[in-house]
Design a protein around this motif. Structure first.
Motif, PDB file in Angstrom:
ATOM      1  N   TRP F  49       0.646  -1.277   0.005  1.00 19.31           N
ATOM      2  CA  TRP F  49      -0.084  -0.115  -0.023  1.00 19.31           C
ATOM      3  C   TRP F  49       0.786   1.325   0.038  1.00 19.31           C
ATOM      4  N   ARG F  51       3.329   2.058  -1.913  1.00 16.68           N
ATOM      5  CA  ARG F  51       3.847   2.440  -2.850  1.00 16.68           C
ATOM      6  C   ARG F  51       3.205   3.663  -3.735  1.00 16.68           C
ATOM      7  N   ASP F  52       3.819   4.229  -4.618  1.00  9.60           N
ATOM      8  CA  ASP F  52       3.277   5.552  -5.160  1.00  9.60           C
ATOM      9  C   ASP F  52       2.283   5.564  -6.370  1.00  9.60           C
ATOM     10  N   ALA F  53       2.432   4.617  -7.166  1.00  8.08           N
ATOM     11  CA  ALA F  53       1.754   4.651  -8.455  1.00  8.08           C
ATOM     12  C   ALA F  53       0.148   4.406  -8.441  1.00  8.08           C
ATOM     13  N   LEU F  54      -0.264   3.931  -7.480  1.00  8.09           N
ATOM     14  CA  LEU F  54      -1.921   3.836  -7.358  1.00  8.09           C
ATOM     15  C   LEU F  54      -2.382   4.579  -6.259  1.00  8.09           C
ATOM     16  N   ARG F  57      -7.668   4.736  -3.316  1.00  8.74           N
ATOM     17  CA  ARG F  57      -9.084   4.406  -3.763  1.00  8.74           C
ATOM     18  C   ARG F  57      -8.758   3.276  -4.927  1.00  8.74           C
ATOM     19  N   ASP F  58      -7.836   3.488  -5.811  1.00  7.49           N
ATOM     20  CA  ASP F  58      -7.455   2.349  -6.708  1.00  7.49           C
ATOM     21  C   ASP F  58      -7.086   1.008  -5.836  1.00  7.49           C
ATOM     22  N   ARG F  59      -6.496   1.042  -4.696  1.00  9.83           N
ATOM     23  CA  ARG F  59      -6.034  -0.135  -4.037  1.00  9.83           C
ATOM     24  C   ARG F  59      -7.247  -0.545  -3.462  1.00  9.83           C
TER      25      ARG F  59
END
Lengths: 128, 128, 128, 128, 128, 128
Positions: F49, F51-54, F57-59
Motif C-alpha cells: 500500500w 507504493r506511489d503509482a496507485l 481508492r484504486d487499491r
C-alpha cells in the motif's frame, strides 16, 4: 527495505533454487520488475524461509503441495528441483503429491506427477 | 472395497481427529452419506495417511497449508486440533501458516491465524 | 488394495479416455508414479465412475465443468475426448461450457472454448 | 437490456429457486443492487438456464459440483433446494458430490455433505 | 438478445483488445462457439465494461489482478495489451501486480511478471 | 525488519481499516501471532500500500475484487469499510463488483453483494 534480511533471503534463495537462476533473475530485472524481485527475495526468502521452526526439507514439501494447488506449473518445477537440492527423497515427494491429490483432487495430482516426471528426466539428463 | 485398508484408515483417522468425532460421523451416516464416509476413511486415511514416507507431523503441516488455501474453515479447525495431537508445536504451526500466507496471500493468512486463535482457546478451555 | 474395484475402474477408464492412453500410462509408471496410477484407477474410476446413479454422459459433463474451473488444461482436453466417446453431443457440451462460464467467469469460458476448438480439430484430423 | 430474455429468466429462476426467494430479492433491491439482480436474472437465468441442450436436472447437478468447488456455501444450499425442485434424486446428488470430492478434493466433499445434510433436514422440517 | 447492447459491447471490445483480434474471433466462430462469442460481447463488454462509474483504465487494472488470480495466462496477456491501449502506465501496472502478489501469493506474482515481460517485449517488437 | 517501513505501513493500515481495529489486532497479538501481525503491517501495508503509482481508492477497488475471488468474507467486509474510508463511491463499488461477477462468476457476485448490503447497514447504524 532491510538490507540484512535481503542478504539472508538472497543466500537461502540461491541455495534452494540455484545461484545461477537467482543471479539471472536479478540481473535481468529492469525498472518494471526490480522492486518485485527485491520483495520476493526479502520477504518470501528472508522473512519466510529464513524462519527457524521448520527445516528446508519441510518448507520444500509444503511448497510442492501449495504450488500444485495454486496451479503455477513453472514455479512447481523450480521448487521440485529445490526440493531435491534440500534433500527431499523421491519417496517423500511421492507421498506429498499423493496427499495433495487426495485433498485437492485427482486432476491436480495428475498434473503434478506429469511435471515431476519431466523434472526428474531433466535432472538425470543434466547429471549425465 | 478393501476392508483391511478401511480398518487401517479408521484407526489412523481416530488417532488424528479424535475417536469421538469419527465414531459420531460414522454413526450418524445415513443412506445419503454412508458411502462417502466409507470413501473418506479408506481412501483419504487408509491410502493417503497410511503411507510410510511422511510422518503424521509432516502430513498435519501439509494439511494446514492445503486446507487454508482451499478455504475450508471447519476442516481447518479439525485438522489444527489433529496437528496438536500429532505433536506439531505451536512454532511449527506458526511457521507453516506464515509460509502459506506468503505463497497464497495475506487474506488466507489472516483467516488461518484467526481460526488458529479460536482453536487454541477451545483447546485450553477443554483442558481446564 | 481391492483388485476387483481396480479391474472395474480399469475397464471404465479405458472405455472413457481410450485404452491406448491408459495402457501407456500404466506401462510407463515407475516406482515414483505406480501407486498414484493405481489410486487413480481404483478410486477415481472404480469407486467414483463405477457408481450407478449417474450415466457416463452425466459424469463427462460434470467433469468438463469441474476441470475447467480447476484450470487443468491437459486433463480438460482428455476428458473432452472422453465426453465425445460417452455420447455427449456438441450441443450438450456447448451448453455445459456456457453454464460454466456464467458461474465461474468469462475467462474460464474463453479458455474452455479455445481448448474445445483444438480438440474438435484433432478429432476431425484423426478421423480423416 | 432485453426484456423478453429477462422475463424468460425470471420465470425459470422462480421455478428453480422458489418464487418467494426471487420476489424478495428483487423487491429488496436498491440503487446499489438493482442492476446486479437484473443481470443475474437476464444473463444467468435467461441466457444460461434458458438454453435448450441440457435439462434443468442436468443444470442443477452441474451447479452443485461447480458451486462446491467455488466454495460458496449459501449459494450451494439454495441450489440444492433447487435440485430437489428440479427432480434430482438423492442418489443422483450423492453421486455428483462423490464425483466432485474425487476431482476437487476431500475437504470440498466433507463441506458439501455437511451442507446437504442441513438442507435435507430443513426441507423435511418445512414439509412436516 | 439486445442488439444495442451487443453493438455497444462490440465497439468497446474492439477498442480495448484490438479490432483485428475481435473480428477474427467473431469471423472464426462456428455453430459451437457463436453463442458464446455473442454472450461475451454483449454481457461482458456491453453490460460490464459499458457501465459508467469506472474508467477503462480502472477496469484494465482490475482485470489484470483478477485474471492473474484466476490463472488464465492467455487472457492475462490479451488484457495486458488492453491495459496499455487504455492508457495504463507501466508504473500503475507494476503496482497492481505487486498488490496482487501480496494478496494472492508470490507464485501468482512471479507468473504475472513473467507474462508481462513477454508482452512488453512483443509490443516493442511490434512497434519497431 | 525495517522499522521505517513498519511505521509507514502502520500509519496507512490505521487510516484504511481504522485505528481501533489495528491497535486491537496488535495489542491482542501473542507469541503465536505477533510475527504475522508485524509481517502484515510491514509487507502488505508498507511495501504494498505504501507504493506511489496507485491511489488508495484504486487499491481499495482492487482489493474488493481480489478478496471476493479469494473467498475471504471477513476480510472483504473489513476492506469494504476501508473502501468507503478511502473515498470510493457506492457507484464505483457497484461497478467493481459487477465486473468481478462477470469475470469470476455469478456466485462470487451474489456473495459480494450480500456482504456489501450487510456492511452498508452496519455503517448506517454506526452513523445514526
Amino acid at each position: 527495505m532491510d538490507d540484512e534480511l535481503f542478504e539472508k533471503g538472497l543466500q537461502i534463495r540461491k541455495e534452494v533454487v540455484g545461484a545461477e537462476y537467482v543471479e539471472r533473475s536479478l540481473a535481468q530485472a529492469d525498472d518494471f520488475s526490480r522492486d518485485f524481485q527485491r520483495l520476493v527475495t526479502e520477504y518470501c526468502w528472508g522473512a519466510g524461509w529464513g524462519r527457524d521452526a521448520l527445516s528446508r526439507r519441510d518448507r520444500s514439501l509444503l511448497n510442492l503441495a501449495m504450488i500444485s494447488i495454486l496451479g503455477r506449473n513453472a514455479e512447481f518445477k523450480l521448487h521440485l528441483r529445490g526440493a531435491l537440492r534440500n534433500g527431499c527423497t523421491k519417496d517423500e515427494i511421492q507421498d506429498t503429491l499423493i496427499q495433495m491429490a487426495i485433498y485437492a483432487g485427482i486432476p491436480a495430482g495428475v498434473e503434478a506427477f506429469r511435471l515431476a516426471k519431466e523434472v526428474f528426466a531433466e535432472v538425470e539428463a543434466d547429471a549425465s
